[in-house]
Motif scaffolding. Structure first.
Motif, PDB file in Angstrom:
ATOM      1  N   ARG A   1       0.836  -1.206   0.000  1.00 64.94           N
ATOM      2  CA  ARG A   1       0.000   0.000   0.000  1.00 64.94           C
ATOM      3  C   ARG A   1       0.866   1.248   0.000  1.00 64.94           C
ATOM      4  O   ARG A   1       1.988   1.230   0.481  1.00 64.94           O
ATOM      5  N   LEU A   2       0.278   2.307  -0.494  1.00 62.50           N
ATOM      6  CA  LEU A   2       0.918   3.615  -0.466  1.00 62.50           C
ATOM      7  C   LEU A   2       0.533   4.282   0.846  1.00 62.50           C
ATOM      8  O   LEU A   2      -0.642   4.394   1.179  1.00 62.50           O
ATOM      9  N   SER A   3       1.540   4.733   1.612  1.00 64.65           N
ATOM     10  CA  SER A   3       1.267   5.377   2.903  1.00 64.65           C
ATOM     11  C   SER A   3       0.836   6.826   2.692  1.00 64.65           C
ATOM     12  O   SER A   3       0.950   7.374   1.591  1.00 64.65           O
ATOM     13  N   SER A   4       0.379   7.462   3.761  1.00 60.58           N
ATOM     14  CA  SER A   4      -0.031   8.870   3.693  1.00 60.58           C
ATOM     15  C   SER A   4       1.157   9.774   3.367  1.00 60.58           C
ATOM     16  O   SER A   4       0.985  10.907   2.922  1.00 60.58           O
ATOM     17  N   LYS A   5       2.382   9.275   3.574  1.00 63.40           N
ATOM     18  CA  LYS A   5       3.593  10.034   3.257  1.00 63.40           C
ATOM     19  C   LYS A   5       4.124   9.720   1.860  1.00 63.40           C
ATOM     20  O   LYS A   5       5.202  10.151   1.485  1.00 63.40           O
ATOM     21  N   GLY A   6       3.389   8.925   1.096  1.00 63.66           N
ATOM     22  CA  GLY A   6       3.810   8.583  -0.259  1.00 63.66           C
ATOM     23  C   GLY A   6       4.831   7.460  -0.309  1.00 63.66           C
ATOM     24  O   GLY A   6       5.487   7.253  -1.318  1.00 63.66           O
ATOM     25  N   GLN A   7       4.970   6.712   0.760  1.00 62.05           N
ATOM     26  CA  GLN A   7       5.948   5.634   0.821  1.00 62.05           C
ATOM     27  C   GLN A   7       5.305   4.298   0.466  1.00 62.05           C
ATOM     28  O   GLN A   7       4.146   4.056   0.791  1.00 62.05           O
ATOM     29  N   VAL A   8       6.089   3.458  -0.197  1.00 61.55           N
ATOM     30  CA  VAL A   8       5.669   2.104  -0.540  1.00 61.55           C
ATOM     31  C   VAL A   8       6.652   1.148   0.112  1.00 61.55           C
ATOM     32  O   VAL A   8       7.867   1.312  -0.028  1.00 61.55           O
ATOM     33  N   ILE A   9       6.138   0.173   0.813  1.00 66.71           N
ATOM     34  CA  ILE A   9       7.003  -0.819   1.451  1.00 66.71           C
ATOM     35  C   ILE A   9       7.105  -2.026   0.533  1.00 66.71           C
ATOM     36  O   ILE A   9       6.092  -2.594   0.118  1.00 66.71           O
ATOM     37  N   LEU A  10       8.345  -2.377   0.193  1.00 70.78           N
ATOM     38  CA  LEU A  10       8.560  -3.588  -0.596  1.00 70.78           C
ATOM     39  C   LEU A  10       8.533  -4.781   0.359  1.00 70.78           C
ATOM     40  O   LEU A  10       9.216  -4.768   1.379  1.00 70.78           O
ATOM     41  N   PRO A  11       7.763  -5.812   0.044  1.00 69.87           N
ATOM     42  CA  PRO A  11       7.682  -6.969   0.931  1.00 69.87           C
ATOM     43  C   PRO A  11       9.061  -7.566   1.211  1.00 69.87           C
ATOM     44  O   PRO A  11       9.960  -7.552   0.363  1.00 69.87           O
ATOM     45  N   LYS A  12       9.214  -8.096   2.409  1.00 73.15           N
ATOM     46  CA  LYS A  12      10.491  -8.643   2.860  1.00 73.15           C
ATOM     47  C   LYS A  12      11.021  -9.718   1.916  1.00 73.15           C
ATOM     48  O   LYS A  12      12.217  -9.767   1.616  1.00 73.15           O
ATOM     49  N   THR A  13      10.142 -10.569   1.410  1.00 72.48           N
ATOM     50  CA  THR A  13      10.603 -11.639   0.511  1.00 72.48           C
ATOM     51  C   THR A  13      11.233 -11.061  -0.749  1.00 72.48           C
ATOM     52  O   THR A  13      12.229 -11.574  -1.240  1.00 72.48           O
ATOM     53  N   ILE A  14      10.672  -9.970  -1.267  1.00 72.88           N
ATOM     54  CA  ILE A  14      11.235  -9.319  -2.467  1.00 72.88           C
ATOM     55  C   ILE A  14      12.600  -8.719  -2.124  1.00 72.88           C
ATOM     56  O   ILE A  14      13.575  -8.900  -2.863  1.00 72.88           O
ATOM     57  N   ARG A  15      12.677  -7.971  -1.006  1.00 68.73           N
ATOM     58  CA  ARG A  15      13.954  -7.355  -0.608  1.00 68.73           C
ATOM     59  C   ARG A  15      15.034  -8.406  -0.415  1.00 68.73           C
ATOM     60  O   ARG A  15      16.185  -8.221  -0.824  1.00 68.73           O
ATOM     61  N   GLU A  16      14.685  -9.519   0.208  1.00 62.91           N
ATOM     62  CA  GLU A  16      15.672 -10.585   0.434  1.00 62.91           C
ATOM     63  C   GLU A  16      16.085 -11.259  -0.869  1.00 62.91           C
ATOM     64  O   GLU A  16      17.264 -11.542  -1.078  1.00 62.91           O
ATOM     65  N   ASN A  17      15.128 -11.511  -1.759  1.00 64.65           N
ATOM     66  CA  ASN A  17      15.448 -12.158  -3.049  1.00 64.65           C
ATOM     67  C   ASN A  17      16.440 -11.339  -3.873  1.00 64.65           C
ATOM     68  O   ASN A  17      17.276 -11.887  -4.581  1.00 64.65           O
TER      69      ASN A  17
END
Length: 86
Positions: free
Chosen positions: A5-21
């Motif tokens: 999701r897009l946060s109220s600050k315009g940030q997107v969190i990449l899922p942990k599995t994607i970051r680790e891969n």
């Protein structure tokens, strides 16, 4: 498929599995490419370090080596010629 999701600050969190891969850690910089129907996040590639010997041949000069004084005079001469024309 993962979602986020897009946060109220315009940030997107990449899922942990994607970051680790992809071995992406905090501070990884991304380039953003906007397409007609989507966006692409691509890790920014640093400009590779080069040595003078890697690029010196691209100048094309084949004559003898010039001193700093000779180079300064050639630059000054070029400036004088350009100002004389303009």
């Amino acid at each position: 498929m993962e979602t986020t999701r897009l946060s109220s600050k315009g940030q997107v969190i990449l899922p942990k599995t994607i970051r680790e891969n992809y071995h992406w850690s905090a501070g990884t910089e991304f380039e953003i490419e906007e397409l007609p129907d989507s966006i692409v996040l691509r890790p920014k590639k640093p400009i590779p370090t080069t040595q003078l010997s890697d690029v010196v041949g691209c100048a094309g000069y084949r004559g003898s080596a010039k001193s700093l004084d000779e180079m300064d005079e050639a630059i000054a001469q070029g400036v004088r010629e350009r100002h004389a024309r303009g």
